[in-house]
Enzyme design. Structure first.
Site, PDB file in Angstrom:
ATOM      1  N   GLY A 136      -6.989  -9.351   0.449  1.00 39.19           N
ATOM      2  CA  GLY A 136      -5.647  -9.625   0.946  1.00 39.19           C
ATOM      3  C   GLY A 136      -5.057 -10.953   0.516  1.00 39.19           C
ATOM      4  O   GLY A 136      -3.917 -11.021   0.045  1.00 39.19           O
ATOM      5  N   LYS A 163     -16.811 -16.957   4.091  1.00 37.34           N
ATOM      6  CA  LYS A 163     -18.247 -16.850   4.319  1.00 37.34           C
ATOM      7  C   LYS A 163     -19.004 -16.112   3.215  1.00 37.34           C
ATOM      8  O   LYS A 163     -18.501 -15.160   2.628  1.00 37.34           O
ATOM      9  CB  LYS A 163     -18.506 -16.140   5.657  1.00 37.34           C
ATOM     10  CG  LYS A 163     -17.962 -16.899   6.867  1.00 37.34           C
ATOM     11  CD  LYS A 163     -18.276 -16.157   8.156  1.00 37.34           C
ATOM     12  CE  LYS A 163     -17.786 -16.933   9.371  1.00 37.34           C
ATOM     13  NZ  LYS A 163     -18.100 -16.232  10.647  1.00 37.34           N
ATOM     14  N   GLY A 216     -12.403  -4.191   1.271  1.00 36.44           N
ATOM     15  CA  GLY A 216     -13.775  -3.827   1.639  1.00 36.44           C
ATOM     16  C   GLY A 216     -14.362  -2.776   0.722  1.00 36.44           C
ATOM     17  O   GLY A 216     -15.528  -2.856   0.329  1.00 36.44           O
ATOM     18  N   ARG A 272       0.816  -1.215   0.000  1.00 34.03           N
ATOM     19  CA  ARG A 272       0.000   0.000   0.000  1.00 34.03           C
ATOM     20  C   ARG A 272       0.850   1.266   0.000  1.00 34.03           C
ATOM     21  O   ARG A 272       0.426   2.297  -0.538  1.00 34.03           O
ATOM     22  CB  ARG A 272      -0.956  -0.022   1.204  1.00 34.03           C
ATOM     23  CG  ARG A 272      -2.068  -1.049   1.031  1.00 34.03           C
ATOM     24  CD  ARG A 272      -3.033  -1.044   2.193  1.00 34.03           C
ATOM     25  NE  ARG A 272      -4.206  -1.863   1.887  1.00 34.03           N
ATOM     26  CZ  ARG A 272      -5.204  -2.078   2.728  1.00 34.03           C
ATOM     27  NH1 ARG A 272      -5.177  -1.535   3.940  1.00 34.03           N
ATOM     28  NH2 ARG A 272      -6.239  -2.828   2.375  1.00 34.03           N
TER      29      ARG A 272
END
Length: 402
Positions: free
Chosen positions: A354, A199, A377, A37
């Protein structure tokens, strides 16, 4: 999108508040563990330095919950940033107030100041107007290059724009919006999406929003077992979200589901998830009662390669198995290879999340995908069709400009 871009700013000799995403993992010795990043922000920072701007750089790191946590200080980031910029980077232990203002006002053209972790102050995440105003006192212009935080309505991503009239998107934010926007607006076809991870619950809206838009939706990772159970098959001790079974059935019942949704043919099963048991591949309809699914199997890897053979657009988010355990990483690594091969055939490929980025890195394929999204996200929320507050704030300032 009606965003003002970095090149439109007259930044020479002016203090520019640059919101970046330096939320990087720190190693056990306190140094930066992964500087992806930081590297992603360099084009924006170097451009402003070359223009003679005076940079006030701000970021969060971790979740210190509004308290000063030494282990989540940005001081180690300053050292890495100095190495990349090849120049000194001043560091302000205070985020706002007289000391921070003195350091900012003392900057000369091309000099750089890094503020301490924004989330050491609880008012950052509360988007407090007073805190936003204090941040704005440090600079004359504002640049948001923190795509990874663009889905958060915080003081440094939203509130500050009310107090600085000239606001623009940095190169990274601009590039992210262009790449992800292409997936939603005008993808070349066939368009294949690969979704993994543990999930379904974290990707419900992405599944719903992408299914009508894609030609193939490839499902892997722990979430595949909820779909398998929804089809009435046994899943052993594999992870299943019982409260998401209805959603899985709803998606599988759609008229185009049979043509679009590709579930794994086989999976690797093991006694537990530790990696001590290397596992064995079994068909998806023959998972033994006492074993747990830990990765996709070789037949599924082959199916993914075939599904991407003629793809012109590919989006991948989420590992295919328990990637952090080396024994169960093969499915994810083979998926990374398949995406890279699709790029080589001319497909536009976007990888986010990630573990997916880690797999690309581990396989040495960083330069063999079209776009690596730095915001897991944020990229998912964008693809869900949501408005990102940080982007909306920039759009509002662009519309208000004379």
């Amino acid at each position: 999108m009606p965003l003002r871009t970095l090149r439109s700013l007259e930044s020479e000799g002016k203090r520019v508040f640059v919101r970046v995403d330096f939320n990087v993992p720190l190693a056990a010795d306190g140094t930066v563990g992964d500087d992806t990043r930081i590297v992603a922000s360099l084009p924006t920072l170097r451009y402003l330095i070359e223009k003679g701007a005076r940079l006030v750089i701000a970021s969060h790191l971790g979740r210190p919950k509004g308290k000063r946590e030494p282990k989540q200080s940005l001081a180690p980031v300053r050292e890495r940033l100095e190495r990349y910029l090849r120049k000194p980077v001043a560091f302000s232990e205070t985020i706002i107030g007289p000391d921070a203002e003195r350091l900012a006002e003392g900057l000369k053209d091309g000099e750089v100041l890094l503020l301490e972790n924004l989330r050491f102050d609880p008012r950052e995440e509360a988007n407090d107007p007073g805190f936003s105003r204090e941040l704005a006192r440090l600079a004359e212009l504002y640049v948001n290059d923190a795509f990874g935080a663009a889905h958060r309505a915080h003081a440094s991503t939203v509130g500050i724009t009310a107090f600085l009239s000239e606001c623009a998107a940095g190169f990274l934010l601009e590039r992210e919006l262009h790449a992800l926007g292409k997936l939603l607006a005008s993808p070349d076809r066939p368009f294949a999406a690969i979704l993994g991870g543990a999930k379904i619950s974290g990707k419900i809206d992405v599944l719903r929003n992408l299914l009508p838009r894609v030609d193939r939706l490839i499902v892997g990772g722990g979430m595949m077992f909820t779909f398998i159970r929804a089809k009435g098959l046994e899943t052993g001790r594999s992870l299943v979200e019982e409260d998401r079974m209805d959603l899985a059935r709803e998606l599988l019942a759609r008229p185009d589901a049979a043509q679009k949704i590709l579930l794994p043919r086989d999976c690797l099963v093991a006694a537990d998830t530790s990696g001590a048991d290397p596992g064995r591949a079994v068909p998806m309809d023959r998972i033994p009662p006492g074993l747990v699914g830990v990765d996709i199997g070789p037949g599924s890897m082959e199916a993914i390669q075939k599904a991407l053979a003629d793809a012109r657009t590919v989006f991948w988010n989420g590992p295919m198995g328990i990637f952090e355990v080396p024994s169960y990483a093969e499915g994810t690594l083979q998926t990374a290879k398949a995406v890279a091969e699709a790029t080589g055939r001319g497909a536009f490929t976007v990888v986010g999340g990630g573990d997916s980025l880690a797999a690309i890195h581990q396989a040495g394929l960083e330069n063999q995908v079209s776009h690596r999204s730095t915001g897991g996200g944020a990229s998912l929320e964008f693809l869900e069709g949501r408005v990102l507050p940080g982007v909306a704030a920039l759009e509002a300032t662009a519309k208000a400009a004379p």
